[in-house]
Write a protein that holds these residues in place. Structure first.
Motif, PDB file in Angstrom:
ATOM      1  N   GLU A   3       2.625   4.153   1.334  1.00 29.28           N
ATOM      2  CA  GLU A   3       2.368   2.727   1.137  1.00 29.28           C
ATOM      3  C   GLU A   3       2.780   2.268  -0.252  1.00 29.28           C
ATOM      4  OE1 GLU A   3      -1.814   2.625   1.923  1.00 29.28           O
ATOM      5  OE2 GLU A   3      -1.512   2.033   3.996  1.00 29.28           O
ATOM      6  N   GLY A  15      -1.966  -6.646  -1.643  1.00 25.28           N
ATOM      7  CA  GLY A  15      -2.271  -5.814  -0.492  1.00 25.28           C
ATOM      8  C   GLY A  15      -1.379  -4.589  -0.476  1.00 25.28           C
ATOM      9  N   ALA A  17       1.597  -2.353   1.702  1.00 26.40           N
ATOM     10  CA  ALA A  17       2.620  -2.447   2.747  1.00 26.40           C
ATOM     11  C   ALA A  17       3.182  -1.060   3.012  1.00 26.40           C
ATOM     12  CB  ALA A  17       3.723  -3.407   2.319  1.00 26.40           C
ATOM     13  N   THR A  21       8.515  -1.528   6.134  1.00 30.40           N
ATOM     14  CA  THR A  21       8.081  -2.881   6.519  1.00 30.40           C
ATOM     15  C   THR A  21       8.958  -3.940   5.877  1.00 30.40           C
ATOM     16  OG1 THR A  21       5.783  -2.115   6.639  1.00 30.40           O
ATOM     17  CG2 THR A  21       6.130  -4.488   6.509  1.00 30.40           C
ATOM     18  N   ASP A  25       6.986  -9.490   7.241  1.00 32.94           N
ATOM     19  CA  ASP A  25       5.856  -8.915   7.982  1.00 32.94           C
ATOM     20  C   ASP A  25       4.721  -8.533   7.045  1.00 32.94           C
ATOM     21  OD1 ASP A  25       7.152  -9.071  10.491  1.00 32.94           O
ATOM     22  OD2 ASP A  25       8.299  -7.271  10.018  1.00 32.94           O
ATOM     23  N   ALA A  26       5.093  -8.020   5.879  1.00 31.37           N
ATOM     24  CA  ALA A  26       4.076  -7.647   4.890  1.00 31.37           C
ATOM     25  C   ALA A  26       3.284  -8.865   4.449  1.00 31.37           C
ATOM     26  CB  ALA A  26       4.752  -6.985   3.685  1.00 31.37           C
ATOM     27  N   ARG A  28       2.882 -11.762   6.144  1.00 30.72           N
ATOM     28  CA  ARG A  28       2.076 -12.288   7.255  1.00 30.72           C
ATOM     29  C   ARG A  28       0.840 -11.436   7.522  1.00 30.72           C
ATOM     30  NH1 ARG A  28       6.980 -14.002  11.461  1.00 30.72           N
ATOM     31  NH2 ARG A  28       7.481 -16.002  10.465  1.00 30.72           N
ATOM     32  N   ARG A  29       0.954 -10.125   7.304  1.00 31.51           N
ATOM     33  CA  ARG A  29      -0.178  -9.236   7.575  1.00 31.51           C
ATOM     34  C   ARG A  29      -1.335  -9.457   6.620  1.00 31.51           C
ATOM     35  NH1 ARG A  29       3.385  -3.803   8.789  1.00 31.51           N
ATOM     36  NH2 ARG A  29       3.997  -4.396  10.923  1.00 31.51           N
ATOM     37  N   ILE A  30      -1.047  -9.985   5.435  1.00 33.91           N
ATOM     38  CA  ILE A  30      -2.143 -10.240   4.486  1.00 33.91           C
ATOM     39  C   ILE A  30      -2.481 -11.736   4.412  1.00 33.91           C
ATOM     40  CG2 ILE A  30      -1.743  -8.175   3.106  1.00 33.91           C
ATOM     41  CD1 ILE A  30      -0.299  -9.818   1.059  1.00 33.91           C
ATOM     42  N   GLY A  31      -1.989 -12.490   5.418  1.00 29.66           N
ATOM     43  CA  GLY A  31      -2.410 -13.888   5.553  1.00 29.66           C
ATOM     44  C   GLY A  31      -1.543 -14.940   4.908  1.00 29.66           C
ATOM     45  N   GLU A  33       1.572 -17.374   5.201  1.00 32.83           N
ATOM     46  CA  GLU A  33       2.454 -17.966   6.208  1.00 32.83           C
ATOM     47  C   GLU A  33       3.877 -18.080   5.656  1.00 32.83           C
ATOM     48  OE1 GLU A  33       2.916 -22.115   8.778  1.00 32.83           O
ATOM     49  OE2 GLU A  33       1.116 -21.745   7.590  1.00 32.83           O
TER      50      GLU A  33
END
Length: 210
Positions: A3, A15, A17, A21, A25-26, A28-31, A33
């Protein structure tokens, strides 16, 4: 599973990743947009980000990125988040996302239109008003056509009355100022005659009932 710590400066969110990745995507995965209008095909720059630190942990710029950005932009850290992938773990990856355009409120849109309208020449103002009236009339017709028969019948009456009123208003506007009083008297005379005729009809109906 290897990671990498990833930090988004604008949002002040951090965060982890996983290696392999894509940045989009990284995020979006932690919120966060992130838009991708082209469907992540690398054909637009809506998902663009700037890498401020740790760019050596990412994959090399793709053909799409080379075509989209200049050499200067690439050297400054510009990347398409749908194309840039984390290839090396460890260290910290710091990213600045694209600033989102603030959507104007209805009040702001109305104010902008008012200012724009004020600056228009007279001919353009008239053309704009006619266009707006046509749009409004078109929406009314569509509503009437999509309504049940009774509403349709009533709507057609309203449209006919609206058309007559528009025609009358246009005639009034085109009359010389000296004739405005005569036209008003003529209209009042018609109204009085109509009222008188109505009274006679009612009286006749009462006599028949007797």
């Amino acid at each position: 599973m290897k990671e990498t710590e990833i930090k988004f400066e604008r949002e002040n969110i951090s965060g982890l990743a996983v290696e392999g990745t894509y940045l989009i995507d990284a995020a979006r995965r932690i919120g966060i947009e992130v838009e991708a209008e082209c469907g992540r095909l690398g054909l637009c720059d809506t998902c663009a980000m700037t890498i401020t630190s740790g760019s050596d942990s990412l994959s090399a710029p793709t053909k799409a990125e080379i075509e989209k950005f200049s050499i200067t932009e690439l050297s400054s850290g510009a990347r398409l988040s749908c194309q840039a992938k984390i290839e090396k773990s460890g260290g910290e990856l710091v990213i600045m996302t694209k600033e989102k355009k603030k959507e104007p409120t209805p009040e702001e849109k109305s104010e902008d239109f008012r200012k724009e309208f004020e600056e228009m020449p007279l001919e353009k103002k008239i053309a704009s008003l006619v266009r707006l009236e046509v749009i409004a009339l078109g929406e009314t017709i569509n509503f009437v056509l999509n309504s049940p028969f009774k509403i349709f019948e009533k709507g057609m009456d309203v449209l006919a009355e609206f058309g007559l009123k528009m025609d009358e208003e246009a005639k009034k506007a085109s009359r010389p100022e000296e004739h405005q009083t005569d036209a008003k008297e003529e209209t009042n005379g018609k109204k009085a005659s109509k009222k008188k005729a109505t009274k006679k009809t009612v009286k006749a109906e009462k006599e028949e009932d007797k």
